[in-house]
Write a protein that holds these residues in place. Structure first.
Motif, PDB file in Angstrom:
ATOM      1  N   THR A  98      89.427  63.157  77.765  1.00 26.77           N
ATOM      2  CA  THR A  98      88.950  62.239  76.502  1.00 26.77           C
ATOM      3  C   THR A  98      87.756  61.758  76.359  1.00 26.77           C
ATOM      4  O   THR A  98      86.808  62.451  77.267  1.00 26.77           O
ATOM      5  CB  THR A  98      89.981  60.928  76.654  1.00 26.77           C
ATOM      6  OG1 THR A  98      90.037  60.257  75.143  1.00 26.77           O
ATOM      7  CG2 THR A  98      89.358  59.798  77.750  1.00 26.77           C
ATOM      8  N   GLY A  99      87.136  60.844  75.706  1.00 19.89           N
ATOM      9  CA  GLY A  99      86.094  60.408  75.541  1.00 19.89           C
ATOM     10  C   GLY A  99      84.950  61.526  75.410  1.00 19.89           C
ATOM     11  O   GLY A  99      84.948  62.485  74.835  1.00 19.89           O
ATOM     12  N   LEU A 101      83.919  64.254  77.131  1.00 22.40           N
ATOM     13  CA  LEU A 101      84.466  65.703  77.414  1.00 22.40           C
ATOM     14  C   LEU A 101      85.023  66.195  76.146  1.00 22.40           C
ATOM     15  O   LEU A 101      84.757  67.421  75.738  1.00 22.40           O
ATOM     16  CB  LEU A 101      85.506  65.544  78.663  1.00 22.40           C
ATOM     17  CG  LEU A 101      86.070  66.817  78.883  1.00 22.40           C
ATOM     18  CD1 LEU A 101      85.191  67.711  79.344  1.00 22.40           C
ATOM     19  CD2 LEU A 101      87.160  66.850  80.021  1.00 22.40           C
TER      20      LEU A 101
END
Ligand code: TMP
Ligand code: ASP
Length: 261
Positions: A98-99, A101
Motif C-alpha cells: 500500500t502507500g 510502494l
C-alpha cells in the motif's frame, strides 16, 4: 533526574538532555505531518496516545530480547530513553502493499506479500527521505554490513512479534517504519532499536473491516484520528482504566498532568 535543554526537535517529538549524559527525555508532540511536512496540523491528544502505545510495544519487544532505547515512561507525554547515535536510515517493513510502494511500482493496493519486504530511505528531510538501495548505505558509510545484518535480523523478529501481537487484537500489521541507533556498551558499539512504534509509524487495518487505525486517517483526510488511536490503545489493553476515552478525556488527562508537574 533533571530535565535539561532541548537538543533536537523533530516533526513529532522533542529530545531534551538530562543530568545523566547517557539518558535523554523524549517528548511526544501533538503535531501531525505527512508527505514530508507538506501537510501539517495539530491533533490534541495524539502525543499522549503515541507515548503510551510506543511504551507498550517497546517494553514487550524488550521482553523478547530486542534491545531498545526505552528506559521508562515518565508521564503522559515523556519517556526517559538511552542517548544513541541515530543511524540515518528509515527502515520500512511491508507485509501488504500500500502507500508509496503501490504508487511507485503500480502494485495493486492490498496485495499480500509472500515475504516481508524491507526498504531503506535516507533520513534527510531536505531531500524528502529518498528511497535508497542497501549498496548506498555501504558506499556512503551510513552504516556497515555487520550493523545492517544485525538490524535485519532484529527487523524480522520485531515484525513476527508485532504481526502476532496485533493479530491477537483483531488488527492487521500492513507496514511500519523503524529506526536504530548506536550505543557504546562496555566500550563496544551496539545497535539497538530507537525512535517510536505507534500508529504514526505503522499502518494498522482492522482485521475484519480493513478500517484504517493509523496516520493514514490524517494523510487521506479520513478524520477521527484520535478515536482510531484510542481504539488501538484499548485493544492493546493500555487504556483499561478508562473505558470510554475520547479525545477530550485524553487532552484533559494530559493537561492535569502538566499542571501537576
Ligand atoms: P509509505 O508507504 O508512505 O512509504 O510508508 C510506509 C510506512 O512507513 C507507513 O507505515 C508509514 C511509515 N512512515 C513513517 O513512519 N515515516 C515516514 O517518513 C514515512 C515516509 C513512512
Ligand atoms: N513522516 C513524514 C512526514 O511527516 C511522512 C509520513 O509519515 O507520511 O512528512
Amino acid at each position: 533526574m533533571k530535565k535539561g535543554k532541548k537538543i533536537y526537535e523533530g516533526k513529532a517529538k522533542i529530545i531534551y538532555s538530562t543530568s545523566d549524559k547517557n539518558l535523554v527525555i523524549q517528548y511526544f508532540k501533538d503535531d501531525a505531518t505527512a508527505f514530508n511536512n507538506k501537510k501539517k496540523t495539530t491533533i490534541e491528544g495524539k502525543g499522549v496516545l503515541n507515548n503510551r502505545i510506543s511504551e507498550h510495544i517497546l517494553s514487550n519487544l524488550s521482553q523478547i530480547g530486542i534491545k531498545n532505547h526505552l528506559v521508562k515512561r515518565l508521564n503522559m507525554r515523556e519517556q526517559v530513553i538511552k542517548f544513541v547515535e541515530i543511524i540515518p536510515i528509515e527502515f520500512i517493513v511491508r507485509n501488504v502493499a500500500t502507500g508509496s510502494l503501490t504508487k511507485r511500482l503500480g502494485i495493486e493496493d492490498g496485495t499480500v506479500l509472500k515475504e516481508p519486504l524491507i526498504e531503506y530511505c535516507l533520513k534527510d528531510d531536505k531531500l524528502g527521505d529518498p528511497l535508497i538501495a542497501e549498496e548506498h548505505i555501504y558506499a556512503f558509510e551510513w552504516a556497515n554490513k555487520k550493523e545492517i545484518e544485525k538490524v535485519k535480523k532484529m527487523i524480522f523478529r520485531i515484525n513476527d512479534f508485532m504481526i502476532g501481537m496485533f493479530r491477537g487484537i483483531g488488527i492487521k500489521l500492513i507496514d511500519f517504519k523503524l529506526e536504530f541507533g548506536r550505543l557504546k556498551i562496555n566500550g563496544k558499539n551496539e545497535v539497538i532499536l530507537a525512535d517510536e512504534i505507534s500508529p504514526d509509524t505503522c499502518r494498522l487495518w482492522d482485521s475484519i473491516t480493513d478500517k484504517k487505525l493509523d496516520k493514514d486517517r490524517f494523510r487521506k483526510d479520513l478524520g477521527d484520528l484520535i478515536p482510531a488511536y484510542t481504539e488501538v490503545a484499548k485493544r492493546l489493553g493500555i487504556l483499561h482504566e478508562q473505558s470510554n476515552v475520547s479525545a477530550v478525556n485524553v487532552t484533559k488527562l494530559s493537561s492535569v498532568k502538566k499542571k501537576s508537574k
